[in-house]
Design a protein around this motif. Structure first.
Motif, PDB file in Angstrom:
ATOM      1  N   LEU A  96     -10.242  -0.196 -53.892  1.00  0.00           N
ATOM      2  CA  LEU A  96     -11.157  -0.952 -54.752  1.00  0.00           C
ATOM      3  C   LEU A  96     -10.640  -2.366 -54.989  1.00  0.00           C
ATOM      4  CD1 LEU A  96     -13.788  -0.512 -56.311  1.00  0.00           C
ATOM      5  CD2 LEU A  96     -12.431   0.089 -58.306  1.00  0.00           C
ATOM      6  N   ASP A  97      -9.320  -2.534 -55.102  1.00  0.00           N
ATOM      7  CA  ASP A  97      -8.743  -3.865 -55.295  1.00  0.00           C
ATOM      8  C   ASP A  97      -8.573  -4.593 -53.972  1.00  0.00           C
ATOM      9  OD1 ASP A  97      -8.518  -3.282 -58.014  1.00  0.00           O
ATOM     10  OD2 ASP A  97      -6.552  -2.369 -57.739  1.00  0.00           O
ATOM     11  N   ALA A 126     -14.036   1.550 -50.958  1.00  0.00           N
ATOM     12  CA  ALA A 126     -13.618   2.544 -51.935  1.00  0.00           C
ATOM     13  C   ALA A 126     -14.617   3.703 -52.013  1.00  0.00           C
ATOM     14  CB  ALA A 126     -13.450   1.889 -53.311  1.00  0.00           C
ATOM     15  N   ILE A 127     -15.930   3.369 -51.997  1.00  0.00           N
ATOM     16  CA  ILE A 127     -16.949   4.429 -52.039  1.00  0.00           C
ATOM     17  C   ILE A 127     -16.903   5.263 -50.772  1.00  0.00           C
ATOM     18  CG2 ILE A 127     -19.422   4.869 -52.113  1.00  0.00           C
ATOM     19  CD1 ILE A 127     -19.732   2.460 -53.920  1.00  0.00           C
ATOM     20  N   HIS A 128     -16.721   4.603 -49.607  1.00  0.00           N
ATOM     21  CA  HIS A 128     -16.597   5.346 -48.342  1.00  0.00           C
ATOM     22  C   HIS A 128     -15.449   6.355 -48.430  1.00  0.00           C
ATOM     23  CE1 HIS A 128     -19.496   4.043 -45.398  1.00  0.00           C
ATOM     24  NE2 HIS A 128     -19.345   2.774 -45.769  1.00  0.00           N
ATOM     25  N   TRP A 129     -14.301   5.900 -48.966  1.00  0.00           N
ATOM     26  CA  TRP A 129     -13.154   6.790 -49.070  1.00  0.00           C
ATOM     27  C   TRP A 129     -13.466   7.981 -49.984  1.00  0.00           C
ATOM     28  CZ3 TRP A 129     -10.625   8.049 -53.545  1.00  0.00           C
ATOM     29  CH2 TRP A 129      -9.497   8.861 -53.400  1.00  0.00           C
ATOM     30  N   TYR A 130     -14.065   7.722 -51.133  1.00  0.00           N
ATOM     31  CA  TYR A 130     -14.362   8.807 -52.059  1.00  0.00           C
ATOM     32  C   TYR A 130     -15.373   9.790 -51.457  1.00  0.00           C
ATOM     33  CZ  TYR A 130     -15.642  11.367 -56.239  1.00  0.00           C
ATOM     34  OH  TYR A 130     -15.882  12.358 -57.132  1.00  0.00           O
ATOM     35  N   ILE A 179     -19.059   0.313 -61.237  1.00  0.00           N
ATOM     36  CA  ILE A 179     -19.952   0.896 -60.229  1.00  0.00           C
ATOM     37  C   ILE A 179     -19.275   2.082 -59.553  1.00  0.00           C
ATOM     38  CG2 ILE A 179     -21.097   0.458 -58.036  1.00  0.00           C
ATOM     39  CD1 ILE A 179     -21.646  -2.374 -58.971  1.00  0.00           C
ATOM     40  N   PHE A 180     -17.965   1.953 -59.249  1.00  0.00           N
ATOM     41  CA  PHE A 180     -17.257   3.059 -58.607  1.00  0.00           C
ATOM     42  C   PHE A 180     -17.231   4.280 -59.529  1.00  0.00           C
ATOM     43  CE2 PHE A 180     -13.411   5.520 -57.771  1.00  0.00           C
ATOM     44  CZ  PHE A 180     -13.565   5.797 -56.421  1.00  0.00           C
ATOM     45  N   ARG A 181     -16.951   4.082 -60.816  1.00  0.00           N
ATOM     46  CA  ARG A 181     -16.904   5.219 -61.740  1.00  0.00           C
ATOM     47  C   ARG A 181     -18.281   5.881 -61.869  1.00  0.00           C
ATOM     48  NH1 ARG A 181     -11.878   6.434 -61.226  1.00  0.00           N
ATOM     49  NH2 ARG A 181     -10.383   5.033 -62.259  1.00  0.00           N
TER      50      ARG A 181
END
Length: 661
Positions: free
Chosen positions: A509-510, A517-521, A552-554
């Motif tokens: 994410l950073d 980050a979304i792809h990884w999750y 947005i990620f959360r």
């Protein structure tokens, strides 16, 4: 061949010690130096000239990416292998950009480091340059190269370049000519030039040929030519005579530039001038000395001066302008804000007063200096008279309503005070909730960093130590098997710690932004469940403020968790898009949906911790969240405003990548 000299770069001494132990198994390899950050790595690479550099990514002062770029440029004989704990998808992209010679994951150092170094040493590609080419190139070769170079230049030109004989037969036709006219080189060469000349323009060709025969050049001749599909093309032609060795004109070279867009602009400007004449407002343009350079028809009708009478005159003198404040102050504001709005009093040609609502817009030259001013005036004389009468009526009404206003104010004061208390308590509760969420995020980040920097590094060293032990127990099968099982457990523990760390706060994410980050999750959730997830993000989505990306990620994390646990859906879709001033997130599933009773409770904000946390995050960033549901699924839509003016890193706008080693 001498010993292979290796430079180890890592900000953790325990990792450097473990790497030294691994490399010590090769007697023909020598660790010539160590560095704890990027700056030190560059300096030691310059002085030591190692054969191989083992480069960590995340380090203080200068990271491994920047250090590798400098080493590749200033010490090209040194080969670089990236050693990192990041996911392969991130590191492979970084490695390609900096032309690294290989990549080893820290969790697999014991297994992969020595083979990676051996492979890099064995591959000689890029280490030698062709310096044994013959220096005595023949004149014929030089000429052929020059011809080939000229042909390449002609073919790469944005202008159509055509050559023809004096009889008008086409002899060459470059790629831009193909693009302009639609004919391929094979279709055009050998044809007469009238292939592209409209019938009503063929007399131009006769005159051009006559000038060419006299050795004259035709510069910037504007005309029209016809494409293969029959459409017309506006062109500017430059035609030069082509002479043989004896100086005789034997043909012509024609360079054609497409001016269709320029013609369209000229036509648009003429159309705009016509539209300005149709405007009901008086519009005129003043130069830097306030002389009128344009005067539309409505200005003539309002002031009584014709265009010929107005152009060239100083507007303030012509209209005998009365300003609401000194002209110097108005001019100062105009230069500061590039516009000014106010009321002016002008004089008609017959001397009568005209009150106008005036709007000035400043146009500057490339140096930022005043170039011209566009002034638009709307006659409000009658409106001002009506306003005066209205103000008198309002004054009488104000006197009558003053008593009633006092009574209403007294009766509503108590209610306002009660409302203020309620709002204050609500705001305090909301602020407390926001602090709790921020504290939670900060603690997650801290724990994730502790797992990554402390436990992760120690497990890496443990794996390397086990590898060293494995090298020394080869004669004891049972002990070797135990060591191998232990190594596998260490690798599994390393992956589990990294997964836990990433779930708490994904470094992607950073480093790489929201999409990565979304792809990884998503990938991790797919492996843990049977949920099929589709993500749609534009390629040019870019970076967002750090707090907005985390929010947005959360929300995605919470939304997908709810879908997996409660919806019964086998599929989910995530749509992420942005405009100039907002970001839209939409999460959809195709499960059993949300009951009407529960949906009403959600909209009334009587829900559990998950939805409440999402709502508080959205409210804190001034966003809007909406949840819709039917019998075939549910949709969460969230819209956030995005600042339009870039700010510093501390404000979280457009953050650069920061890798984790």
């Amino acid at each position: 061949m001498g010993s292979v000299r290796i430079l180890i770069v890592d900000d953790h001494e325990t990792v450097r010690r473990g790497v030294r132990i691994l490399l010590s198994s090769r007697r023909d390899w020598v660790v010539c130096g160590e560095a704890a950050d990027g700056f030190e790595a560059v300096e030691k690479a310059k002085s030591l000239r190692p054969d191989v550099v083992l480069m960590d990514i995340s380090m203080p002062r200068m990271d491994g990416v920047e250090a590798t770029k400098i080493i590749r440029r200033e010490v090209p004989e040194s080969k670089v292998i990236i050693v990192s704990q990041n996911d392969l998808t991130v590191v492979s992209t970084q490695g390609a950009e900096i032309k690294a010679g290989g990549y080893v994951n820290k969790a697999d150092l014991a297994r992969d480091l020595i083979p990676a170094v051996e492979s890099l040493i064995a591959d000689p590609s890029g280490e030698r340059t062709a310096t044994d080419a013959p220096s005595d190139v023949s004149e014929r070769t030089i000429v052929r190269r020059a011809v080939d170079l000229l042909a390449a230049i002609v073919d790469s030109s944005d202008d159509a370049i055509i050559s023809k004989t004096l009889d008008g037969v086409i002899t060459s036709w470059n790629k831009s000519a193909e693009r302009f006219f639609g004919y391929t080189r094979e279709e055009a060469v050998g044809q007469h030039i009238t292939l592209i000349i409209p019938e009503d323009r063929r007399d131009e060709e006769v005159r051009i040929i006559e000038r060419l025969r006299r050795g004259e050049r035709v510069d910037h001749f504007e005309t029209v030519r016809r494409r293969k599909d029959g459409t017309m093309l506006d062109l500017s032609l430059t035609i030069s005579p082509v002479k043989d060795a004896a100086g005789r004109v034997v043909g012509a070279s024609k360079v054609a530039r497409d001016i269709t867009e320029r013609k369209q602009i000229q036509q648009a400007l003429a159309e705009r001038a016509r539209l300005l004449d149709l405007s009901n407002d008086a519009i005129f343009i003043r130069d830097e000395a306030d002389r009128v350079t344009y005067w539309n028809q409505s200005a003539s009708e309002l002031y009584g001066y014709s265009r010929e009478e107005a152009v060239g005159r100083v507007s303030h003198e012509l209209l005998r302008t009365e300003f609401p404040e000194p002209l110097g102050l108005i001019t100062e504001q105009l230069h500061h804000d590039s516009r000014w709005t106010g009321e002016l009093i002008h004089r008609h040609k017959d001397g009568s007063k005209i009150v106008v609502a005036s709007r000035w817009a400043l146009d500057r030259d490339d140096g930022g200096n005043r170039k011209r001013v566009l002034e638009t005036n709307n006659d409000i004389t009658q409106q001002k008279q009506s306003d005066k009468a209205l103000r008198e009526s309002e004054e009488r009404l104000r006197t009558l309503s003053a008593g009633l206003e006092v009574q209403v104010r007294a009766r509503t004061q108590e209610l306002e005070e009660r409302n203020a208390e309620i709002l204050q308590q609500s705001e305090q509760l909301r602020e407390l909730s926001n602090r709790l969420l921020k504290t939670q995020d900060d603690e997650r980040r801290r724990i994730a960093r502790e797992l990554h920097d402390s436990a992760g590094q120690l497990i890496t060293v443990l794996g390397m130590n086990l590898a060293g032990i494995a090298q020394r127990v080869g004669q004891n099968p049972s002990l070797s098997e135990t060591v191998e099982d232990t190594q596998n457990l260490v690798q599994q523990l390393s992956r589990e710690i990294r997964t836990t760390s990433y779930l708490l706060h994904p470094p992607l994410l950073d480093e790489s932004g929201l999409s990565q980050a979304i792809h990884w999750y998503m990938q991790g959730l797919k492996e843990r469940s049977d949920l099929d997830i589709e993500l749609s993000v534009p390629e040019n989505f870019g970076r967002l403020p750090a707090d907005l990306e985390l929010t947005i990620f959360r929300i995605v994390q919470e939304g997908l968790t709810n879908i997996h646990r409660h919806s019964g859906s086998k599929t989910a879709t995530i749509l992420l898009s942005r405009s100039a001033d907002s970001v839209l997130l939409r999460i959809e599933d195709h499960g059993k949906g949300i009951s009407a009773e529960k949906l009403a409770a959600i909209r009334a904000q009587r829900t559990g911790v998950g939805i409440t946390g999402m709502r508080e995050r959205v409210r804190h960033l001034k966003g809007v969240m909406d949840i819709q549901s039917s019998g075939t699924g549910a949709t969460i839509s969230v819209t956030f405003p995005v600042p339009t003016i870039p700010t510093s890193r501390s404000d979280g706008i457009l953050q650069p990548l920061e890798a984790t080693g």
